[in-house]
Design a protein around this motif. Structure first.
Motif, PDB file in Angstrom:
ATOM      1  N   LEU A 138      49.971  34.471  23.438  1.00 11.06           N
ATOM      2  CA  LEU A 138      50.517  35.370  22.425  1.00 11.06           C
ATOM      3  C   LEU A 138      49.811  36.709  22.592  1.00 11.06           C
ATOM      4  N   ASP A 139      50.583  37.772  22.842  1.00 13.79           N
ATOM      5  CA  ASP A 139      49.995  39.081  23.111  1.00 13.79           C
ATOM      6  C   ASP A 139      50.730  40.164  22.342  1.00 13.79           C
ATOM      7  N   TYR A 140      49.943  41.059  21.744  1.00 19.15           N
ATOM      8  CA  TYR A 140      50.489  42.245  21.079  1.00 19.15           C
ATOM      9  C   TYR A 140      50.222  43.447  21.975  1.00 19.15           C
ATOM     10  N   PHE A 141      51.195  44.361  22.073  1.00 20.21           N
ATOM     11  CA  PHE A 141      51.007  45.563  22.872  1.00 20.21           C
ATOM     12  C   PHE A 141      51.449  46.794  22.094  1.00 20.21           C
ATOM     13  N   ASN A 142      50.829  47.923  22.424  1.00 22.55           N
ATOM     14  CA  ASN A 142      51.149  49.198  21.810  1.00 22.55           C
ATOM     15  C   ASN A 142      51.085  50.266  22.894  1.00 22.55           C
ATOM     16  N   ILE A 143      52.198  50.971  23.111  1.00 20.98           N
ATOM     17  CA  ILE A 143      52.301  51.961  24.184  1.00 20.98           C
ATOM     18  C   ILE A 143      52.699  53.299  23.577  1.00 20.98           C
ATOM     19  N   LYS A 144      51.807  54.273  23.651  1.00 22.16           N
ATOM     20  CA  LYS A 144      52.124  55.629  23.212  1.00 22.16           C
ATOM     21  C   LYS A 144      52.442  56.467  24.440  1.00 22.16           C
ATOM     22  N   LEU A 145      53.608  57.072  24.428  1.00 26.23           N
ATOM     23  CA  LEU A 145      54.073  57.874  25.563  1.00 26.23           C
ATOM     24  C   LEU A 145      54.302  59.306  25.112  1.00 26.23           C
ATOM     25  N   LYS A 146      53.681  60.241  25.795  1.00 24.11           N
ATOM     26  CA  LYS A 146      53.845  61.660  25.478  1.00 24.11           C
ATOM     27  C   LYS A 146      54.570  62.366  26.617  1.00 24.11           C
ATOM     28  N   ASP A 147      55.314  63.395  26.251  1.00 28.63           N
ATOM     29  CA  ASP A 147      56.039  64.224  27.223  1.00 28.63           C
ATOM     30  C   ASP A 147      56.990  63.396  28.066  1.00 28.63           C
ATOM     31  N   ARG A 148      57.737  62.503  27.416  1.00 21.98           N
ATOM     32  CA  ARG A 148      58.674  61.675  28.159  1.00 21.98           C
ATOM     33  C   ARG A 148      59.764  62.517  28.799  1.00 21.98           C
ATOM     34  N   VAL A 200      60.591  57.143  17.898  1.00 22.26           N
ATOM     35  CA  VAL A 200      60.468  58.495  18.452  1.00 22.26           C
ATOM     36  C   VAL A 200      59.592  59.293  17.488  1.00 22.26           C
ATOM     37  N   ASP A 201      58.421  59.677  17.965  1.00 24.13           N
ATOM     38  CA  ASP A 201      57.448  60.360  17.108  1.00 24.13           C
ATOM     39  C   ASP A 201      57.711  61.852  16.999  1.00 24.13           C
ATOM     40  N   ASP A 202      58.191  62.443  18.070  1.00 22.00           N
ATOM     41  CA  ASP A 202      58.378  63.887  18.096  1.00 22.00           C
ATOM     42  C   ASP A 202      59.438  64.219  19.135  1.00 22.00           C
ATOM     43  N   PHE A 203      60.299  65.191  18.818  1.00 22.29           N
ATOM     44  CA  PHE A 203      61.322  65.582  19.780  1.00 22.29           C
ATOM     45  C   PHE A 203      61.820  66.978  19.451  1.00 22.29           C
ATOM     46  N   ASN A 204      62.467  67.593  20.431  1.00 28.75           N
ATOM     47  CA  ASN A 204      63.035  68.922  20.276  1.00 28.75           C
ATOM     48  C   ASN A 204      64.499  68.777  19.875  1.00 28.75           C
ATOM     49  N   PRO A 205      64.839  69.076  18.623  1.00 26.73           N
ATOM     50  CA  PRO A 205      66.227  68.854  18.174  1.00 26.73           C
ATOM     51  C   PRO A 205      67.235  69.754  18.869  1.00 26.73           C
ATOM     52  N   LYS A 263      70.814  60.447  20.146  1.00 24.26           N
ATOM     53  CA  LYS A 263      69.983  59.988  21.253  1.00 24.26           C
ATOM     54  C   LYS A 263      68.690  59.377  20.733  1.00 24.26           C
ATOM     55  N   VAL A 264      68.131  59.956  19.677  1.00 22.68           N
ATOM     56  CA  VAL A 264      66.941  59.374  19.062  1.00 22.68           C
ATOM     57  C   VAL A 264      67.239  57.950  18.596  1.00 22.68           C
ATOM     58  N   LYS A 265      68.380  57.776  17.944  1.00 26.51           N
ATOM     59  CA  LYS A 265      68.721  56.432  17.468  1.00 26.51           C
ATOM     60  C   LYS A 265      68.965  55.484  18.635  1.00 26.51           C
ATOM     61  N   ALA A 266      69.549  55.983  19.721  1.00 26.16           N
ATOM     62  CA  ALA A 266      69.761  55.127  20.888  1.00 26.16           C
ATOM     63  C   ALA A 266      68.418  54.681  21.481  1.00 26.16           C
ATOM     64  N   LEU A 267      67.466  55.602  21.545  1.00 27.67           N
ATOM     65  CA  LEU A 267      66.140  55.244  22.050  1.00 27.67           C
ATOM     66  C   LEU A 267      65.484  54.172  21.191  1.00 27.67           C
ATOM     67  N   GLU A 268      65.752  54.208  19.902  1.00 24.71           N
ATOM     68  CA  GLU A 268      65.112  53.281  18.973  1.00 24.71           C
ATOM     69  C   GLU A 268      65.892  51.989  18.761  1.00 24.71           C
ATOM     70  N   GLU A 269      67.228  52.038  18.903  1.00 21.81           N
ATOM     71  CA  GLU A 269      68.045  50.901  18.481  1.00 21.81           C
ATOM     72  C   GLU A 269      69.001  50.362  19.536  1.00 21.81           C
ATOM     73  N   ALA A 270      69.103  50.999  20.731  1.00 22.06           N
ATOM     74  CA  ALA A 270      70.132  50.585  21.686  1.00 22.06           C
ATOM     75  C   ALA A 270      69.800  49.289  22.402  1.00 22.06           C
ATOM     76  N   ILE A 271      68.540  48.853  22.344  1.00 22.33           N
ATOM     77  CA  ILE A 271      68.140  47.577  22.937  1.00 22.33           C
ATOM     78  C   ILE A 271      67.713  46.648  21.813  1.00 22.33           C
ATOM     79  N   PRO A 272      68.136  45.380  21.819  1.00 23.61           N
ATOM     80  CA  PRO A 272      67.745  44.473  20.733  1.00 23.61           C
ATOM     81  C   PRO A 272      66.229  44.427  20.551  1.00 23.61           C
ATOM     82  N   THR A 278      56.358  55.844  20.430  1.00 27.01           N
ATOM     83  CA  THR A 278      55.429  54.718  20.312  1.00 27.01           C
ATOM     84  C   THR A 278      56.233  53.436  20.410  1.00 27.01           C
ATOM     85  N   THR A 279      55.866  52.596  21.361  1.00 23.93           N
ATOM     86  CA  THR A 279      56.527  51.307  21.542  1.00 23.93           C
ATOM     87  C   THR A 279      55.496  50.206  21.309  1.00 23.93           C
TER      88      THR A 279
END
Length: 835
Positions: free
Chosen positions: A623-633, A705-710, A717-726, A674-675
């Protein structure tokens, strides 16, 4: 369809006859040897090479989570494409059909841990795999603009095992290892082999598939081996469409030339798919070994495109939404008097022309391509002394995507237009040299170090002249280039390269008998954006003989690809004003700069994970928990609409087909995410149920999505990044040795709810898709020591995703990004001969 199925079945019968002839002529391995091989394979399947530069460790002793997938896990499936197979056995791995996605139809993007395809590093025999030449311009949000490797070229029969490292590993392996690492280990037997035949089709009677695969191990003198594998497959396309509302309205109005259905949504047709892999090694002496492995593959895939309505398709039939027809004057001096003329009058005139004469019911282009892939790695490894070992290698990889489009027009050429075009090619070439050293001279320590050089090249080849030519009717408002996928112009063609160098140090230390600590530091320098340094710490504490705790922290990066920095493309998509031609340009192109483009920087990540391992007799749990913060994607911007002033500026720069561009995209570092998630893996072989094995694999992943240029990234697209994969995905598998000759497998798959931005409509056509269960089952029987037969079904109970509430707009009956597909149940049979 019936004719296609008959052809596939005939091909399959011919293949069976050929395979039987080959099998009868092959030498037969002794029963004892086969048993020993099976036992050895079983023992090695839980030993991982990836994730550590020390001696290979069992998965239970690894300080980071590693899954080991044996070859038999891939054979107990109806799926044959490696992407689909990985989706079955790795819960956090998602892939869909990509029915109408331009070049992404040819090389499908896949996502691990909810991140982009190029956030997962792919290795073969521990060596970096080259990227595909295809960039996924229409990747459903998460994969937009990604350029990852094409693992579809790997035949399952060539694999000994697959290791999935579920942790950030850029400090160990370099760019891309943010979501994790997948290492494909090739078979290395020096004798024996297998021939496999498969055939199947979907319950609805389409998608017929035939495949033949073979593997053989040969001695390479008395001190080496050569293991060869190949696979060949053909598969018919499927159709899960309804008639578009606009097409039906045309039919109801009396236009009987409209196709039925006007637009096809389904799995594209695989016209041919050949894969070849080889793996070889030769002991030079007691301490040194030469190795060589590689592949060659060729795949021809063809799918559908969007329907061109004969009343209102801009640039072809009308430029004002159908209010007036687009009539071309063929005289060259505008003396034909065609302006304001009706379609009927134009048809009667030799000087005037409407495309209703060529395609009275409209037309639907067919898009496809031939993807060729080749690679080889040659190296030497061994011992320099009792304390030092080394591994030095040279690698080469090439991926070539040659596109074609049929049943379309270059409208600016008028009646002289061809209907089939060659719009050009993308080519990715990578070369690398690496030298690795391991030092064991200090007790309880392992010290590894090494250096690497890589050169990455991306090329664009222009298409045939007709695919980009500016014809005589362009000035009258007719569209330029092969409609749907305009050809690359000579000024778009080019070759771009980048070099990078890397050095690393990797240390492992057993602080006590129960505590292992590892650390790694890697420095890389790229000649286009500069240098980056990344580090990693991990540890595992054996609490007692049954239970261990582990954790890791690391920084990582993903370098922008040469293709992302230089690619040019025009694709057709739905936009706010209907069907549009959208141009993707380099971020440094003047029009991109006008819209905010600038040179790309690397993405940066911070990975944290913590977990535990429980191993009691035949019960194993991680059982493993992971946290990935990605900047400047890095991703494509949303479609940025071009004003008339923008188009005038493009024309002034010499881009004469700017009138065809409705919107522009470019690659940009424009958002942070943040994933986080949980991976649960359980396996159990109960004593009270002899011959049974149960395995449970579950993943929960959520991206924010923590931060983005509207101005560049839309809310959709923000919602797709957050919700497009189960967010949730899992499987429960039960395998049973019923008798000595009879075995069974049942797998229950669960897919959580997700959201689809249908037709990339910027959120105007949203679909909330419900969670679902599917069931796979297989029954296998050993006829004798050499022959076995299996029958099975994927999606046994014929489950479909929720129906598409917007089906009438473009004809898709179901959500097209479903992670378990939209084709329904698939049944298959398999015949194996082992020697």
């Amino acid at each position: 369809m019936k004719k296609q199925h008959k052809n596939t079945n005939t091909w399959m019968l011919s293949s069976i006859s050929l395979a039987v002839s080959m099998a009868l002529a092959a030498p037969v391995m002794a029963e004892d040897d086969a048993a020993a091989t099976s036992s050895a394979t079983s023992n090695v399947e839980r030993i991982a090479v990836v994730g550590s530069r020390a001696a290979p460790r069992s998965v239970g002793e690894s300080p980071v989570p590693v899954d080991i997938i044996g070859n038999e896990e891939f054979t107990k499936n109806g799926a044959t494409d490696m992407n689909d197979l990985m989706g079955k056995v790795v819960p956090s791995y998602n892939v869909n059909a990509q029915p109408i996605s331009d070049a992404a139809t040819l090389v499908r993007p896949a996502n691990m841990r909810g991140l982009a395809p190029d956030h997962t590093l792919v290795l073969v025999n521990g060596k970096r795999r080259h990227r595909a030449s295809v960039i996924a311009f229409q990747g459903g949000g998460v994969s937009d603009g990604a350029q990852g490797p094409d693992i579809s070229v790997i035949p399952a029969i060539a694999l000994k095992q697959v290791e999935v490292l579920r942790d950030g590993a850029a400090a160990q392996y370099g760019s891309d290892a943010i979501a994790g690492v997948i290492n494909f280990q090739l078979k290395d037997a020096a004798e024996g082999g297998e021939i496999e035949l498969r055939s199947g089709q979907y319950y609805q009677g389409d998608g017929g598939m035939g495949q033949i695969a073979a593997n053989v191990g040969l001695p390479l003198t008395a001190a080496g081996f050569a293991n060869l594998s190949f696979e060949y497959k053909e598969q018919d396309d499927t159709n899960r469409s309804v008639q578009r509302d606009d097409a039906q309205a045309l039919i109801d109005a009396g236009n009987l030339a409209v196709p039925e259905p006007a637009q096809v949504w389904g799995t594209p047709k695989t016209k041919s798919d050949f894969k070849f892999f080889f793996n070889s090694g030769l002991d030079l002496d007691d301490h040194n070994k030469l190795y060589l492995f590689g592949n060659w593959a060729r795949r021809d895939v063809e799918g559908g495109f969007y329907y061109r309505n004969p009343e209102n398709r801009s640039g072809v039939y009308s430029n004002d939404g159908g209010a007036t027809p687009l009539i071309g004057d063929l005289t060259g001096d505008m003396s034909g008097g065609c302006e304001g003329m009706s379609i009927a009058d134009a048809a009667a005139s030799d000087s005037c022309y409407s495309f209703t004469e060529m395609f009275p019911g409209g037309f639907t282009p067919r898009f496809g391509g031939v993807v060729k892939d080749a690679s080889f790695v040659v190296g030497m490894k061994g011992e320099l002394s009792t304390d030092w070992s080394y591994d030095a290698a040279f690698s080469y990889g090439n991926n070539d995507s040659d596109f074609y489009i049929k049943n379309t027009v270059n409208a600016s050429l008028g009646p002289d237009t061809p209907n089939d075009f060659d719009p050009g090619r993308y080519v990715e070439t990578e070369r690398g040299v690496n030298v690795d050293f391991d030092y064991y001279g200090i007790e309880s320590w392992n010290i590894a170090m090494g250096a690497e050089f890589r050169r990455e090249t991306f090329e664009i080849y222009n298409g045939d002249q007709y695919s980009f030519e500016i014809g005589p009717l362009a000035s009258q408002g007719f569209g330029i280039g092969s409609n749907g996928f305009p050809g690359f112009k000579p000024e778009d063609a080019g070759k771009w390269s980048r070099d990078n160098y890397a050095i690393y140090v990797d240390v492992e230390k057993e602080l006590t008998q129960d505590l292992l600590v590892t650390g790694a530091v890697r420095y890389e320098d790229y000649d286009d954006f500069g240098s980056t340094t990344n580090g990693k710490l991990s540890a595992i504490w054996t609490v007692n003989e049954y239970f261990s705790l582990r954790g890791a922290a690391s920084t990582g990066f993903r370098a922008p690809t040469v293709g992302q920095s230089n690619v040019r493309n025009v694709s057709t998509s739905f936009g706010p004003n209907g069907l549009q031609d959208q141009a993707t340009l380099p971020p440094t192109n003047p029009i991109s700069v006008q819209k905010g483009g600038k040179p790309l920087d690397p993405e940066k990540s911070v990975n944290l994970s913590v977990g535990g391992v429980l191993n009691v007799d035949t019960f194993f749990l991680t059982l493993d928990y992971f946290n990935i913060k990605l900047k400047d994607r890095i991703s494509q911007t949303s479609a940025l609409q071009l004003t008339q002033d923008d188009r005038d500026a493009l024309i002034a720069q010499g881009i004469l087909d700017a009138s065809s561009y409705s919107a522009v995209r470019y690659f940009t570092n424009d958002f942070d995410t943040t994933t986080q998630g949980i991976d649960l893996v359980i396996s159990y072989a109960p004593d009270w149920f002899d011959g049974s094995n149960f395995s449970l694999a579950y993943n929960w992943t959520k991206t924010e999505v923590d931060d983005f240029n509207p101005e560049n990234i839309s809310d959709a697209k923000v919602k797709a990044l957050e919700e497009a994969i189960p967010h949730h995905k899992g499987s429960l598998t039960w395998t049973q040795e019923v008798t000595a000759n009879l075995r069974s497998m049942v797998r229950v798959n669960y897919y959580g709810a997700y959201w689809e931005n249908h037709l990339d409509s910027d959120g105007d056509l949203p679909i909330d898709v419900s969670s679902a269960f599917t069931v796979d089952a297989e029954l296998g029987y050993d006829i004798n020591d050499d022959w076995s037969v299996s029958i099975g079904a994927q999606n046994l109970f014929d489950a479909y995703p929720d129906e598409n509430p917007w089906a009438g707009i473009a004809g898709a009956k179901y959500p097209v990004t479903s992670p378990y597909g939209f084709n329904g149940g698939f049944y298959y049979g398999r015949l194996n001969y082992r020697f």
